[in-house]
Design a protein around this motif. Structure first.
Motif, PDB file in Angstrom:
ATOM      1  N   SER A 104      59.985   1.225 -54.455  1.00 33.56           N
ATOM      2  CA  SER A 104      60.205   0.298 -54.056  1.00 33.56           C
ATOM      3  C   SER A 104      61.642  -0.503 -54.058  1.00 33.56           C
ATOM      4  CB  SER A 104      59.613  -0.891 -54.248  1.00 33.56           C
ATOM      5  OG  SER A 104      59.067  -1.521 -55.346  1.00 33.56           O
ATOM      6  N   PHE A 105      61.976  -0.219 -55.537  1.00 35.94           N
ATOM      7  CA  PHE A 105      63.464  -0.847 -55.747  1.00 35.94           C
ATOM      8  C   PHE A 105      63.939   0.317 -54.716  1.00 35.94           C
ATOM      9  CE2 PHE A 105      67.496  -0.752 -58.468  1.00 35.94           C
ATOM     10  CZ  PHE A 105      67.433  -2.414 -58.741  1.00 35.94           C
ATOM     11  N   ILE A 106      64.597   1.303 -54.818  1.00 36.37           N
ATOM     12  CA  ILE A 106      65.369   2.011 -54.089  1.00 36.37           C
ATOM     13  C   ILE A 106      65.546   1.277 -52.466  1.00 36.37           C
ATOM     14  CG2 ILE A 106      66.583   3.929 -53.325  1.00 36.37           C
ATOM     15  CD1 ILE A 106      67.117   3.549 -55.971  1.00 36.37           C
ATOM     16  N   GLY A 107      64.034   1.072 -51.892  1.00 36.90           N
ATOM     17  CA  GLY A 107      64.413   0.622 -50.466  1.00 36.90           C
ATOM     18  C   GLY A 107      64.763  -0.414 -50.837  1.00 36.90           C
ATOM     19  N   ARG A 108      64.385  -1.859 -51.390  1.00 37.68           N
ATOM     20  CA  ARG A 108      65.262  -2.824 -51.093  1.00 37.68           C
ATOM     21  C   ARG A 108      66.507  -2.440 -51.452  1.00 37.68           C
ATOM     22  NH1 ARG A 108      65.086  -7.506 -54.703  1.00 37.68           N
ATOM     23  NH2 ARG A 108      64.766  -6.063 -56.861  1.00 37.68           N
ATOM     24  N   MET A 109      67.237  -2.526 -52.322  1.00 36.25           N
ATOM     25  CA  MET A 109      67.991  -1.716 -52.515  1.00 36.25           C
ATOM     26  C   MET A 109      68.829  -1.392 -51.577  1.00 36.25           C
ATOM     27  SD  MET A 109      70.528  -1.764 -54.956  1.00 36.25           S
ATOM     28  CE  MET A 109      69.313  -2.043 -56.743  1.00 36.25           C
TER      29      MET A 109
ATOM     30  N   ALA B  97      67.918  -2.322 -48.356  1.00 37.69           N
ATOM     31  CA  ALA B  97      67.830  -3.405 -48.136  1.00 37.69           C
ATOM     32  C   ALA B  97      68.806  -4.348 -47.687  1.00 37.69           C
ATOM     33  CB  ALA B  97      66.949  -4.007 -47.200  1.00 37.69           C
ATOM     34  N   ASN B  98      69.607  -4.008 -49.257  1.00 35.63           N
ATOM     35  CA  ASN B  98      70.160  -5.508 -49.585  1.00 35.63           C
ATOM     36  C   ASN B  98      71.980  -5.259 -49.231  1.00 35.63           C
ATOM     37  OD1 ASN B  98      68.376  -7.260 -51.299  1.00 35.63           O
ATOM     38  ND2 ASN B  98      68.843  -6.288 -52.810  1.00 35.63           N
TER      39      ASN B  98
ATOM     40  N   VAL C 105      57.006   2.523 -45.053  1.00 38.80           N
ATOM     41  CA  VAL C 105      56.358   1.820 -44.566  1.00 38.80           C
ATOM     42  C   VAL C 105      54.942   0.883 -44.803  1.00 38.80           C
ATOM     43  CG1 VAL C 105      54.994   1.911 -42.565  1.00 38.80           C
ATOM     44  CG2 VAL C 105      56.865   3.260 -42.373  1.00 38.80           C
ATOM     45  N   GLU C 106      54.427   2.303 -46.237  1.00 38.80           N
ATOM     46  CA  GLU C 106      53.530   2.135 -46.591  1.00 38.80           C
ATOM     47  C   GLU C 106      53.971   0.693 -48.554  1.00 38.80           C
ATOM     48  OE1 GLU C 106      50.627   3.151 -46.479  1.00 38.80           O
ATOM     49  OE2 GLU C 106      50.786   4.317 -44.536  1.00 38.80           O
ATOM     50  N   LEU C 107      55.076   1.023 -47.813  1.00 42.39           N
ATOM     51  CA  LEU C 107      55.308  -0.037 -49.451  1.00 42.39           C
ATOM     52  C   LEU C 107      55.680  -1.666 -48.565  1.00 42.39           C
ATOM     53  CD1 LEU C 107      57.624   1.394 -51.282  1.00 42.39           C
ATOM     54  CD2 LEU C 107      55.288   0.996 -52.086  1.00 42.39           C
ATOM     55  N   GLY C 108      55.612  -1.071 -46.947  1.00 39.02           N
ATOM     56  CA  GLY C 108      55.733  -2.905 -46.453  1.00 39.02           C
ATOM     57  C   GLY C 108      57.636  -3.148 -46.174  1.00 39.02           C
ATOM     58  N   LEU C 109      58.069  -1.979 -46.027  1.00 40.68           N
ATOM     59  CA  LEU C 109      59.198  -2.546 -46.290  1.00 40.68           C
ATOM     60  C   LEU C 109      60.126  -0.989 -45.078  1.00 40.68           C
ATOM     61  CD1 LEU C 109      60.725  -1.015 -50.134  1.00 40.68           C
ATOM     62  CD2 LEU C 109      61.175  -3.232 -48.778  1.00 40.68           C
TER      63      LEU C 109
ATOM     64  N   LEU D 161      62.290   4.222 -38.994  1.00 38.93           N
ATOM     65  CA  LEU D 161      62.995   5.022 -39.921  1.00 38.93           C
ATOM     66  C   LEU D 161      63.896   5.319 -40.158  1.00 38.93           C
ATOM     67  CD1 LEU D 161      61.086   2.840 -43.226  1.00 38.93           C
ATOM     68  CD2 LEU D 161      63.193   2.324 -42.278  1.00 38.93           C
ATOM     69  N   MET D 162      63.151   7.100 -39.248  1.00 34.08           N
ATOM     70  CA  MET D 162      64.127   8.213 -39.155  1.00 34.08           C
ATOM     71  C   MET D 162      64.949   8.059 -37.989  1.00 34.08           C
ATOM     72  SD  MET D 162      60.783  10.445 -40.093  1.00 34.08           S
ATOM     73  CE  MET D 162      62.393  11.721 -39.287  1.00 34.08           C
ATOM     74  N   GLY D 163      65.278   7.327 -37.720  1.00 38.57           N
ATOM     75  CA  GLY D 163      65.983   7.282 -36.624  1.00 38.57           C
ATOM     76  C   GLY D 163      65.845   7.277 -34.557  1.00 38.57           C
ATOM     77  N   ALA D 164      64.585   7.495 -34.550  1.00 33.50           N
ATOM     78  CA  ALA D 164      64.174   8.036 -33.423  1.00 33.50           C
ATOM     79  C   ALA D 164      63.849   6.703 -33.039  1.00 33.50           C
ATOM     80  CB  ALA D 164      62.710   9.272 -33.412  1.00 33.50           C
ATOM     81  N   ASP D 165      63.258   6.085 -31.864  1.00 31.71           N
ATOM     82  CA  ASP D 165      62.839   5.247 -30.870  1.00 31.71           C
ATOM     83  C   ASP D 165      60.843   5.948 -30.272  1.00 31.71           C
ATOM     84  OD1 ASP D 165      64.392   3.122 -31.157  1.00 31.71           O
ATOM     85  OD2 ASP D 165      66.082   3.645 -29.524  1.00 31.71           O
TER      86      ASP D 165
END
Lengths: 140, 101
Positions: free
Chosen positions: A57-62, A64-65, A91-95, B43-47
Motif C-alpha cells: 500500500s505504501f508504494i501504491g500510495r507513493m 499516486a502521490n 485494486v484489492e488494496l483499494g488504490l 491500471l494496466m493501460g487498457a480501457d
C-alpha cells in the motif's frame, strides 16, 4: 544509498524501476523526481514498472502521490507496464490510482504523453531547445 | 480476472469488452468483482467497456448502490465494439458499391 535513475528524454522524464522498491527508495525517488521536474520544466513523467513484481500500500500510495505532485508542477504522469498481479494487488488494496494515466508499454506511454503535449497548448509554438535527434518521431 | 489481465498483456490489447448478456443475475459480489476487474485493467493501460447489461441487472446494480459511473457501459456488444473501434482510431463505413436500392 542507491537511487533510481531519472532520465530526461526531450520534454519528458523517464523513470524505469528495475529493482524491488523499498520504502526509503520510494521516498528518495519522490524527492528526486519532484526536484527534477522543477529543474527541467518537464511536461511529462513516464514511470515504467514492468519489472516491479510486488507492491504494497505504501508504494501504491507513493505512485499516486508522485502523480499528484507532478500534476501540480504541470507535468502529466503515465505509469506503464503494470503486471497483472500488481494491478490486482492495488485494486484489492483499494488504490485505483485516480488521476494517474496508464499504458500497456513504454511505447504507448510515450505516445500518450506526446498527445497530452500536442493538445495542451495548440496556440503556442513549441519553444523547445531540443534537437531533432532527441525527438522519436520519424522525419519524412 | 487474472485470465483477462494475462490476455491483455499477451495481446497488447488497448480495449477490453466485458459482455454480460448471458449473466442472469448480479449480486454485490459479482458487481464488485466486475468493478475490480475494470479498475485493474485500467491500471494496466487498457480501457474496459461493459456491454449487455439487461434491465433487471441495471435495476439491481442501482438498488445495490454499486457505482458504475466511471465505467463505460453500452447496451449491446455491437455498440461496445463500435466504441472500441472508435477508441482505437478505426472507423466503420459502408462501401458505396452496393448502395443502389
Amino acid at each position: 544509498m542507491d537511487r533510481i535513475p531519472i532520465l530526461k528524454m526531450g520534454p519528458f522524464l523517464l523513470v524505469t524501476i528495475q529493482v524491488d522498491m523499498h520504502d526509503r527508495l520510494a521516498m528518495t525517488l519522490q524527492d528526486d523526481l519532484t526536484s527534477r521536474i522543477a529543474d527541467t520544466g518537464a511536461r511529462g513523467v513516464l514511470i515504467d514498472i514492468s519489472a516491479l513484481e510486488m507492491v504494497d500500500s505504501f508504494i501504491g500510495r507513493m505512485i499516486a502521490n508522485i502523480a499528484g505532485m507532478a500534476r501540480i508542477l504541470d507535468a502529466h504522469t503515465v505509469v506503464t507496464g503494470m503486471q497483472p498481479s500488481v494491478a490486482i494487488t492495488l485494486v484489492e488494496l483499494g488504490l485505483s490510482l485516480p488521476g494517474v494515466r496508464t499504458a500497456l508499454n513504454v511505447e504507448r506511454g510515450m505516445s500518450l504523453l506526446q498527445s497530452f503535449l500536442d493538445d495542451s497548448d495548440p496556440l503556442v509554438e513549441e519553444p523547445s531547445p531540443v534537437d531533432e535527434g532527441a525527438g522519436a518521431g520519424p522525419e519524412e | 480476472m487474472e485470465s483477462l489481465l494475462q490476455r491483455i498483456v499477451q495481446t497488447g490489447a488497448e480495449v477490453a469488452i466485458i459482455d454480460i448478456t448471458g449473466v442472469p443475475t448480479v449480486d454485490t459480489l459479482v458487481a464488485q468483482h466486475l468493478i475490480k476487474t475494470v479498475t485493474a485493467a485500467r491500471l494496466m493501460g487498457a480501457d474496459c467497456i461493459i456491454s449487455g447489461i439487461r434491465p433487471q441487472i441495471a435495476a439491481t446494480i442501482v438498488h445495490l448502490g454499486v457505482d458504475l459511473s466511471n465505467v463505460d457501459t453500452k447496451a449491446t456488444l455491437a455498440d461496445a465494439f463500435r466504441l472500441a473501434l472508435r477508441r482505437t482510431g478505426h472507423s466503420l463505413g459502408r462501401t458505396p458499391t452496393r448502395s443502389e436500392g
